[in-house]
Design a protein around this motif. Sequence first.
Motif, PDB file in Angstrom:
ATOM      1  N   TYR A  81       1.079   8.488  -8.302  1.00 46.99           N
ATOM      2  CA  TYR A  81       1.193   7.386  -7.351  1.00 46.99           C
ATOM      3  C   TYR A  81       1.698   7.912  -6.009  1.00 46.99           C
ATOM      4  CZ  TYR A  81       6.167   7.512  -8.622  1.00 46.99           C
ATOM      5  OH  TYR A  81       7.456   7.898  -8.866  1.00 46.99           O
ATOM      6  N   VAL A  83       3.812   6.296  -2.564  1.00 49.30           N
ATOM      7  CA  VAL A  83       4.546   5.174  -1.987  1.00 49.30           C
ATOM      8  C   VAL A  83       4.738   5.485  -0.505  1.00 49.30           C
ATOM      9  CG1 VAL A  83       6.598   3.728  -2.165  1.00 49.30           C
ATOM     10  CG2 VAL A  83       5.755   4.917  -4.176  1.00 49.30           C
ATOM     11  N   THR A  84       4.489   4.487   0.326  1.00 47.28           N
ATOM     12  CA  THR A  84       4.582   4.662   1.778  1.00 47.28           C
ATOM     13  C   THR A  84       5.487   3.591   2.367  1.00 47.28           C
ATOM     14  OG1 THR A  84       2.292   5.409   1.745  1.00 47.28           O
ATOM     15  CG2 THR A  84       3.210   4.867   3.886  1.00 47.28           C
ATOM     16  N   GLN A 106       9.076  -2.640   5.012  1.00 45.48           N
ATOM     17  CA  GLN A 106       7.903  -2.987   4.222  1.00 45.48           C
ATOM     18  C   GLN A 106       7.309  -1.697   3.668  1.00 45.48           C
ATOM     19  OE1 GLN A 106       4.489  -4.095   6.443  1.00 45.48           O
ATOM     20  NE2 GLN A 106       3.348  -4.802   4.672  1.00 45.48           N
ATOM     21  N   GLY A 107       6.858  -1.738   2.423  1.00 44.38           N
ATOM     22  CA  GLY A 107       6.270  -0.558   1.808  1.00 44.38           C
ATOM     23  C   GLY A 107       5.035  -0.902   1.015  1.00 44.38           C
ATOM     24  N   ARG A 108       4.357   0.174   0.602  1.00 44.80           N
ATOM     25  CA  ARG A 108       3.122   0.014  -0.159  1.00 44.80           C
ATOM     26  C   ARG A 108       3.066   1.091  -1.231  1.00 44.80           C
ATOM     27  NH1 ARG A 108      -2.947  -0.318   2.332  1.00 44.80           N
ATOM     28  NH2 ARG A 108      -3.989  -0.153   0.336  1.00 44.80           N
ATOM     29  N   VAL A 110       0.393   2.921  -4.142  1.00 42.03           N
ATOM     30  CA  VAL A 110      -0.992   3.076  -4.571  1.00 42.03           C
ATOM     31  C   VAL A 110      -0.982   3.981  -5.800  1.00 42.03           C
ATOM     32  CG1 VAL A 110      -3.277   3.936  -3.919  1.00 42.03           C
ATOM     33  CG2 VAL A 110      -1.825   2.870  -2.200  1.00 42.03           C
ATOM     34  N   SER A 151      -4.843  -1.917  -8.204  1.00 44.88           N
ATOM     35  CA  SER A 151      -4.910  -2.122  -6.752  1.00 44.88           C
ATOM     36  C   SER A 151      -3.603  -1.681  -6.097  1.00 44.88           C
ATOM     37  CB  SER A 151      -5.183  -3.596  -6.444  1.00 44.88           C
ATOM     38  OG  SER A 151      -4.093  -4.381  -6.893  1.00 44.88           O
ATOM     39  N   ALA A 152      -3.602  -1.646  -4.798  1.00 43.68           N
ATOM     40  CA  ALA A 152      -2.384  -1.304  -4.053  1.00 43.68           C
ATOM     41  C   ALA A 152      -1.408  -2.466  -4.122  1.00 43.68           C
ATOM     42  CB  ALA A 152      -2.735  -0.996  -2.601  1.00 43.68           C
ATOM     43  N   GLY A 153      -0.124  -2.147  -4.212  1.00 44.80           N
ATOM     44  CA  GLY A 153       0.908  -3.171  -4.235  1.00 44.80           C
ATOM     45  C   GLY A 153       1.808  -3.048  -3.020  1.00 44.80           C
ATOM     46  N   GLN A 154       2.374  -4.151  -2.597  1.00 42.05           N
ATOM     47  CA  GLN A 154       3.298  -4.145  -1.472  1.00 42.05           C
ATOM     48  C   GLN A 154       4.678  -4.549  -1.959  1.00 42.05           C
ATOM     49  OE1 GLN A 154       1.897  -6.316   1.910  1.00 42.05           O
ATOM     50  NE2 GLN A 154      -0.010  -5.199   2.008  1.00 42.05           N
TER      51      GLN A 154
END
Length: 189
Positions: A81, A83-84, A106-108, A110, A151-154
């Motif tokens: 994974y 994380v950004t 805020q982050g995301r 994948v 899917s991508a998560g926030q």
Amino acid sequence: MTIRRFLGISLLAVVAGCNQTDKPADLGVTSDPSGVQAAAQQQTQVAVIQGSCPQVFLRDGTAVLQRFGKGAKDDPQNLAYQVTLADTTRQCVMNENQLVMTIVVQGRVVVGPAGASGTVTVPIRVSVMDGDTAHYSELVQFPVTIPPDGSAGQFIFTQSNVSIPGGSGGFTKAYVGFEEGSAKKRKRN
């Protein structure tokens, strides 16, 4: 013409009625004639104008965290994974002797080819510096959920009660970023 007169008279009646029926308590006036309670509340915690609140920066090279499968490193096919961290904001209040910040990022997340859904824990460091002087530093192990559908998560990371003794100087900055090192293993759903 009759409708205009009626509306004009109605408007005057409403305005006059407001002046007659409002009670001092409804207008925020207290029975404390000296205003001591209100002044004490304002001195305990006063909102700070956003321009006086230290800015939040993402540290260079720490806004992206990649984790790979066992024994793999820097191999895109073994990426578990990523994380950004992206947008940041803050809010400050001042109490008797310190500035207290709430930092929001805020982050995301994948999932990679070697990853799966579940919850991962990522190490996020929050620090406040005034030049070379550190006023605050805390490492938070933050849980992030990888969606089950791949899917991508926030997510939203919030660090409250970041205290700066004596307020902020002109060079005070807040920094947020991932701490390098091993994160806790994923909990599978």
